[in-house]
Design a protein around this motif. Structure first.
Motif, PDB file in Angstrom:
ATOM      1  N   GLU A 235       1.615  -1.513  -7.409  1.00  0.00           N
ATOM      2  CA  GLU A 235       2.979  -1.361  -6.893  1.00  0.00           C
ATOM      3  C   GLU A 235       4.014  -1.402  -8.021  1.00  0.00           C
ATOM      4  N   TYR A 236       3.581  -1.754  -9.230  1.00  0.00           N
ATOM      5  CA  TYR A 236       4.522  -1.813 -10.363  1.00  0.00           C
ATOM      6  C   TYR A 236       4.454  -0.592 -11.263  1.00  0.00           C
ATOM      7  N   GLY A 237       3.606   0.373 -10.930  1.00  0.00           N
ATOM      8  CA  GLY A 237       3.588   1.597 -11.732  1.00  0.00           C
ATOM      9  C   GLY A 237       2.218   2.241 -11.815  1.00  0.00           C
ATOM     10  N   CYS A 238       2.204   3.351 -12.552  1.00  0.00           N
ATOM     11  CA  CYS A 238       0.982   4.151 -12.684  1.00  0.00           C
ATOM     12  C   CYS A 238       0.766   4.423 -14.173  1.00  0.00           C
ATOM     13  N   VAL A 239      -0.420   4.085 -14.687  1.00  0.00           N
ATOM     14  CA  VAL A 239      -0.673   4.337 -16.111  1.00  0.00           C
ATOM     15  C   VAL A 239      -1.894   5.240 -16.284  1.00  0.00           C
TER      16      VAL A 239
ATOM     17  N   ASP B 171       0.848  -1.205   0.000  1.00  0.00           N
ATOM     18  CA  ASP B 171       0.000   0.000   0.000  1.00  0.00           C
ATOM     19  C   ASP B 171       0.887   1.260   0.000  1.00  0.00           C
ATOM     20  N   ILE B 172       1.957   1.227   0.789  1.00  0.00           N
ATOM     21  CA  ILE B 172       2.825   2.412   0.878  1.00  0.00           C
ATOM     22  C   ILE B 172       3.534   2.655  -0.468  1.00  0.00           C
ATOM     23  N   LYS B 173       3.952   1.574  -1.113  1.00  0.00           N
ATOM     24  CA  LYS B 173       4.610   1.706  -2.433  1.00  0.00           C
ATOM     25  C   LYS B 173       3.646   2.380  -3.437  1.00  0.00           C
TER      26      LYS B 173
ATOM     27  N   GLY C  43     -11.000   7.878  -0.794  1.00  0.00           N
ATOM     28  CA  GLY C  43     -11.994   6.833  -0.575  1.00  0.00           C
ATOM     29  C   GLY C  43     -11.608   5.899   0.552  1.00  0.00           C
ATOM     30  N   VAL C  44     -12.298   4.755   0.621  1.00  0.00           N
ATOM     31  CA  VAL C  44     -12.021   3.784   1.680  1.00  0.00           C
ATOM     32  C   VAL C  44     -10.945   2.804   1.228  1.00  0.00           C
ATOM     33  N   GLY C  45     -10.253   2.189   2.226  1.00  0.00           N
ATOM     34  CA  GLY C  45      -9.235   1.197   1.903  1.00  0.00           C
ATOM     35  C   GLY C  45      -7.859   1.634   2.357  1.00  0.00           C
ATOM     36  N   GLY C  46      -6.924   0.701   2.259  1.00  0.00           N
ATOM     37  CA  GLY C  46      -5.576   0.943   2.762  1.00  0.00           C
ATOM     38  C   GLY C  46      -4.827   2.037   2.014  1.00  0.00           C
ATOM     39  N   VAL C  47      -4.926   2.056   0.696  1.00  0.00           N
ATOM     40  CA  VAL C  47      -4.112   3.007  -0.081  1.00  0.00           C
ATOM     41  C   VAL C  47      -4.503   4.466   0.168  1.00  0.00           C
ATOM     42  N   PRO C  48      -5.801   4.834   0.118  1.00  0.00           N
ATOM     43  CA  PRO C  48      -6.136   6.247   0.355  1.00  0.00           C
ATOM     44  C   PRO C  48      -5.568   6.768   1.682  1.00  0.00           C
ATOM     45  N   SER C  49      -5.644   5.975   2.757  1.00  0.00           N
ATOM     46  CA  SER C  49      -5.094   6.414   4.052  1.00  0.00           C
ATOM     47  C   SER C  49      -3.577   6.555   3.966  1.00  0.00           C
ATOM     48  N   ALA C  50      -2.936   5.613   3.272  1.00  0.00           N
ATOM     49  CA  ALA C  50      -1.468   5.680   3.138  1.00  0.00           C
ATOM     50  C   ALA C  50      -1.056   6.928   2.356  1.00  0.00           C
ATOM     51  N   VAL C  51      -1.838   7.309   1.351  1.00  0.00           N
ATOM     52  CA  VAL C  51      -1.505   8.522   0.570  1.00  0.00           C
ATOM     53  C   VAL C  51      -1.523   9.737   1.499  1.00  0.00           C
ATOM     54  N   LEU C  52      -2.569   9.833   2.335  1.00  0.00           N
ATOM     55  CA  LEU C  52      -2.662  10.992   3.244  1.00  0.00           C
ATOM     56  C   LEU C  52      -1.438  11.071   4.155  1.00  0.00           C
TER      57      LEU C  52
ATOM     58  N   SER D 119      -8.115  11.471 -11.550  1.00  0.00           N
ATOM     59  CA  SER D 119      -8.620  10.444 -10.637  1.00  0.00           C
ATOM     60  C   SER D 119      -7.695   9.242 -10.685  1.00  0.00           C
ATOM     61  N   PHE D 120      -7.421   8.692  -9.507  1.00  0.00           N
ATOM     62  CA  PHE D 120      -6.532   7.537  -9.368  1.00  0.00           C
ATOM     63  C   PHE D 120      -7.323   6.349  -8.830  1.00  0.00           C
ATOM     64  N   ILE D 121      -7.169   5.203  -9.475  1.00  0.00           N
ATOM     65  CA  ILE D 121      -7.721   3.954  -8.955  1.00  0.00           C
ATOM     66  C   ILE D 121      -6.524   3.081  -8.574  1.00  0.00           C
ATOM     67  N   ALA D 122      -6.486   2.705  -7.291  1.00  0.00           N
ATOM     68  CA  ALA D 122      -5.321   1.977  -6.777  1.00  0.00           C
ATOM     69  C   ALA D 122      -5.698   0.557  -6.412  1.00  0.00           C
ATOM     70  N   LEU D 123      -4.813  -0.373  -6.703  1.00  0.00           N
ATOM     71  CA  LEU D 123      -5.034  -1.758  -6.272  1.00  0.00           C
ATOM     72  C   LEU D 123      -3.716  -2.502  -6.207  1.00  0.00           C
ATOM     73  N   ASN D 124      -3.595  -3.411  -5.243  1.00  0.00           N
ATOM     74  CA  ASN D 124      -2.436  -4.311  -5.228  1.00  0.00           C
ATOM     75  C   ASN D 124      -2.504  -5.136  -6.508  1.00  0.00           C
ATOM     76  N   ALA D 125      -1.363  -5.476  -7.078  1.00  0.00           N
ATOM     77  CA  ALA D 125      -1.367  -6.221  -8.343  1.00  0.00           C
ATOM     78  C   ALA D 125      -1.948  -7.618  -8.185  1.00  0.00           C
ATOM     79  N   THR D 126      -1.874  -8.176  -6.958  1.00  0.00           N
ATOM     80  CA  THR D 126      -2.407  -9.533  -6.749  1.00  0.00           C
ATOM     81  C   THR D 126      -3.272  -9.592  -5.498  1.00  0.00           C
ATOM     82  N   ALA D 127      -4.044 -10.668  -5.367  1.00  0.00           N
ATOM     83  CA  ALA D 127      -4.803 -10.952  -4.134  1.00  0.00           C
ATOM     84  C   ALA D 127      -4.489 -12.388  -3.733  1.00  0.00           C
TER      85      ALA D 127
END
Ligand SMILES: CC(=O)SCCNC(=O)CCNC(=O)[C@H](O)C(C)(C)COP(=O)(O)OP(=O)(O)OC[C@H]1O[C@@H](n2cnc3c(N)ncnc32)[C@H](O)[C@@H]1OP(=O)(O)O
Length: 437
Positions: free
Chosen positions: A397-401, A202-204, A222-231, A359-367
């Motif tokens: 975590e591998y980049g932003c497109v 999430d931090i990456k 929004g909700v979830g680990g990444v939005p809080s980590a961004v803040l 707008s950014f949509i964030a997700l871990n590459a795997t589950a």
């Protein structure tokens, strides 16, 4: 009439307040923190009697008290829960319900929920937690303007649960005693959401997003680990603004230190706008009587035509999976509803329509501990939260497109490029076989 006299006239017991409910009616409950625990318990008691064959309950983000009362298996033949956003409590309750079919999720985008609950269904009764009344006769919806601020003026019968712990907030959060039919008092600590430390992944991801947030931007998280980590990574930014559906503890730290000050907002300067708050006691205390924190109905905060009035609007939301054309699923896992659309689509659209907006949509590459790719050829289950025309930046975590303006094959290649390396070859193969690239 004197508001204190009116208050005493309307003050009643929870059981009396619920006696207005009739068989087959629609009961709307306040969302999340504003779900009134004592009233919900009283509804669960009266529903057991012979007068009721069924009661429909509409709400978002069910609280623990709901799963301990109205969602208990022994009432499942009499209660039709219609959540418009599922919480972990709703999911847990659903697993235990003997007759699962009675709980039916209602898809909705958040800015339309107030209208859906007052025009598409008959709003027989609305029950909600509010702050104590002030000397002018006004209660405050406190943490939750959301659909409550719309429903409270249209429901046939309004019952409020006054709780000393509910903060008094400003904006369009006030309800006059003349608009209320019955009052009960129950002073209990508000629901708190424990904050989990973000994962390394999430931090990456958060770093990739924080690097693309500029001084002076206005944020929605929004909700979830990444939005809080961004803040947590914005401590050295300057003059940020807030126009966010959700107000959360990480925002308080940034307001206290002056990083979020609303100074550069293109409108409603210096005001930190939200529609629902979910956090801890320290955050609720910070919100109380704080004129800079203003709550408005979701029909307004989340309306894309309102969001876009903020220049340089940045929206950050999480997702469950993205397909190779850029369609986002943020609400279903293996065909089952996990959460809901909430305000994601509202902000994805509003932010891109804003001058300089992103707008950014964030997700871990795997589950599932790396066993499943979250970048997929086709969405599993079929729910599309954001269409491929809406999606802007996608981040793993591998980049932003940036998908805007890319052709379908370009999108597929860009997304495969930020998939986990272990899945890139298989995804490329699938994309070629299906004619995507
Ligand atoms: C109320 C509001 O509207 S807030 C404003 C914006 N609204 C929205 O974005 C609404 C929809 N969004 C959401 O509900 C959330 O942001 C989510 C569910 C998309 C992401 O939330 P997160 O907490 O970051 O979820 P996370 O990525 O950790 O996934 C949750 C679980 O599902 C699992 N999961 C996620 N994707 C998959 C998948 N493709 N296959 C199988 N399991 C999966 C995860 O492994 C995790 O399981 P765990 O809890 O056992 O570790």
């Amino acid at each position: 009439m004197d508001v204190e006299i009116l208050y005493q006239q309307k003050l009643t017991s929870p059981e009396n307040a619920c006696a207005v409910l009739r068989d087959k009616q629609n009961l709307i409950l306040g969302m999340g923190v504003a779900m009134p625990p004592r009233l919900v318990e009283a509804v669960a008691n009266i529903i057991k009697g012979d007068d009721f064959s069924v009661l429909n309950i509409y709400y978002m983000h069910g609280s623990q008290v709901l799963s301990e009362t109205l969602l208990k298996p022994e009432l499942s033949h009499k209660i039709c829960p219609r959540p418009l956003f599922m919480s972990s409590h709703d999911r847990a309750a659903l697993k235990c319900l003997p007759n699962r079919s009675l709980m039916e999720f209602v898809p909705a985008t958040f800015h339309q929920v107030g209208r859906l609950l007052t025009e598409q269904i008959e709003p027989h009764c609305f029950m909600v937690t509010v702050s104590p009344m002030d000397k002018h006769g006004y209660f405050s919806l406190g943490t939750n303007a959301d659909y409550g601020a719309s429903v409270i003026r249209k429901a046939h019968h309004v019952v409020v649960e006054v709780n000393d712990n509910m903060p008094r907030t400003f904006g369009e959060c006030s309800v006059h005693i003349s608009e209320v039919d019955a009052i009960i008092e129950y002073h209990t600590p508000l629901t708190e959401i424990p904050s989990h430390p973000p994962s390394d992944i999430d931090i990456k991801i958060a770093h990739l997003i924080a690097d693309r947030i500029n001084d002076g931007d206005t944020l929605q998280m929004g909700v979830g680990g990444v939005p809080s980590a961004v803040l947590s990574l914005l401590k050295n930014h300057k003059d940020l603004g807030l126009h966010s559906e959700l107000f959360c503890p990480a925002m308080v730290d940034l307001i206290r230190t002056g990083v979020i000050n609303g100074k550069k907002k293109s409108w409603m300067q210096h005001k930190h706008i939200f529609t629902l708050a979910l956090g801890d006691k320290a955050m609720y205390d910070f919100m109380d009587d704080n004129p800079s924190i203003v709550g408005y109905p979701a029909s307004w905060v989340n309306n894309p035509s309102i969001i876009q009035k903020n220049h340089n609007m940045v929206s950050v939301n999480a997702a469950i999976e993205v397909d190779l054309s850029g369609q986002i699923n943020a609400e279903q896992i293996a065909g089952q509803t996990f959460s809901g659309t909430g305000g994601q689509l509202d902000f994805v659209r509003g932010a891109y329509s804003s001058r300089g907006g992103r707008s950014f949509i964030a997700l871990n590459a795997t589950a599932k501990k790396g066993a499943v790719s979250r970048i997929v050829l086709r969405l599993d289950g079929g729910a599309v939260t954001d269409t491929r025309m809406d999606t802007h930046f996608v981040v793993t975590e591998y980049g932003c497109v940036d998908l805007k303006g890319l052709s379908l094959p370009q999108r597929a290649k860009a997304l495969i490029g930020i998939a986990h390396p272990d899945f890139r070859e298989a995804l490329t193969q699938q994309a070629m076989e299906s004619g995507c690239i």
